[in-house]
Design an enzyme around this catalytic site. Sequence first.
Site, PDB file in Angstrom:
ATOM      1  N   GLU A  69       0.850  -1.211   0.000  1.00 44.29           N
ATOM      2  CA  GLU A  69       0.000   0.000   0.000  1.00 44.29           C
ATOM      3  C   GLU A  69       0.880   1.253   0.000  1.00 44.29           C
ATOM      4  O   GLU A  69       0.623   2.213  -0.733  1.00 44.29           O
ATOM      5  CB  GLU A  69      -0.925  -0.018   1.214  1.00 44.29           C
ATOM      6  CG  GLU A  69      -1.829   1.213   1.324  1.00 44.29           C
ATOM      7  CD  GLU A  69      -2.126   1.540   2.769  1.00 44.29           C
ATOM      8  OE1 GLU A  69      -2.532   0.652   3.529  1.00 44.29           O
ATOM      9  OE2 GLU A  69      -1.924   2.722   3.140  1.00 44.29           O
ATOM     10  N   HIS A  70       1.926   1.248   0.803  1.00 45.26           N
ATOM     11  CA  HIS A  70       2.873   2.388   0.803  1.00 45.26           C
ATOM     12  C   HIS A  70       3.548   2.528  -0.557  1.00 45.26           C
ATOM     13  O   HIS A  70       3.673   3.628  -1.093  1.00 45.26           O
ATOM     14  CB  HIS A  70       3.944   2.179   1.874  1.00 45.26           C
ATOM     15  CG  HIS A  70       3.517   2.568   3.249  1.00 45.26           C
ATOM     16  ND1 HIS A  70       4.150   3.547   3.985  1.00 45.26           N
ATOM     17  CD2 HIS A  70       2.504   2.112   4.032  1.00 45.26           C
ATOM     18  CE1 HIS A  70       3.564   3.670   5.166  1.00 45.26           C
ATOM     19  NE2 HIS A  70       2.573   2.806   5.219  1.00 45.26           N
TER      20      HIS A  70
END
Length: 453
Positions: A69-70
């Site tokens: 996600e990052h």
Amino acid sequence: MRIQSIVVALVFLAVPVAQAEVYEKTLDNGLKVIVKEDHRAPVLVQQVWYHVGSMDERTGTTGVAHVLEHMMFKGTRDVPVGQFSKIIAAAGGRENAFTSYDHTAYFQQLHKSRLPLAMKLESDRMHNLQMAKKEFDKEIKVVMEERRWRTDDEPHSLVYEKMMATAFQEHPYHNPVIGWMVDLQNMTDADALNWYKTWYAPNDATLVIAGDVKAQEVFALAQRYYGSIPAVKLPQRKAVGEAPQLGIQRIVVKAPAELPYLIMAWHAPTLRDAEKDWKPYALEVLAGVLDGNSSARLNKALVRDQQVAMDVGTGYESVARGPGLFVLEGTPREGKTVADVENALREQLALLVRDGVSAEELRRVKAQVMAGEVYKRDSVFYQAMQIGQMETAGLSYKDIPVMLLRLQAVTAQQVQDVAREIFNDDHLTVATLDPQPLSDKPRHNPAGAAHAH
């Protein structure tokens, strides 16, 4: 009473109208597109929900769903590192992402005229992400710092993490969403890239658009931006579960803290069939009876009358891919212990099991639950969230009106019956915080550890 009656009436009037404005279409590559029209303001939200979360991770790579996600903000060939957020901001919008046990989702909120821009950016990173080792090496340190800040230095979060790891010994809810620190330390860019290539595909995603849009125009845009992305062969998901607990489990967590703290968690069912199930609805009402507002049972008895606790709380989520927990928590007042709080909680549960709930309690809680649903619908963002959560949990947005009706149909006898069934010590995990002296060392700085998005 008059206000409650009006609220409930509004719900039943609103439900069929709201659902009539939801449209869906599945593209040839498997991407499911759901549109919720709401023309009250010239804004929209785009959310892409990937049907994969931390419960799909394997031993040794816990946390990889959240790490990716990052990394999804670290650039493609056409959108360099850091530009995604700047482009959305320059268009007057905002964006972010979140990862849970069950799913990973990305969203943008914008003026209705900017949907093509949002789709262009989101579809691009669905299949063109660049996993530069230099960026991964920087971001994994950010994630480790986030873990220290949000969990290791937060005693209540730490106790909750240990409680989950004790209550779930077989199901992957055992592992924290952010991952164990040793797995983060050993994670590589190849792990994140493998996760991306395995799960990020149109046939493993649901695109939800809510706001001042026309469904047919959204479907045409979705086809234009997402339609050419190829589907992938997804791994076969094996069924996972949790064997019945064989007796009460107790753990003590020692961590620097000012006050002790208690969590009691019982295994509880989650919703599988919106029409036929009844226990999850009864548990929703039960949670409201115990902790719906300041006058609910636990707050009144433990905080105001007996003054044994500084605060108490109840938690239960009926919608999830995996099994559920019904959770009570409390912080002892000065001079009291976690044992005092546990005993006081047990007294209240025994009263509920013995005497049930009153008609007035049932009426109040139902009105609160339904009013909460009505007020949430004022938010375009929440409408999209509700659709995405239902779809990724294996249910359907079409179940939403059914769930509201079933909640209204819960009886006092059902609340008493479900309480009698789940408040069994054989299903219980008790976690307590044993506070240790606070360190003089400065805490990790949230400004440096915050999620980049």
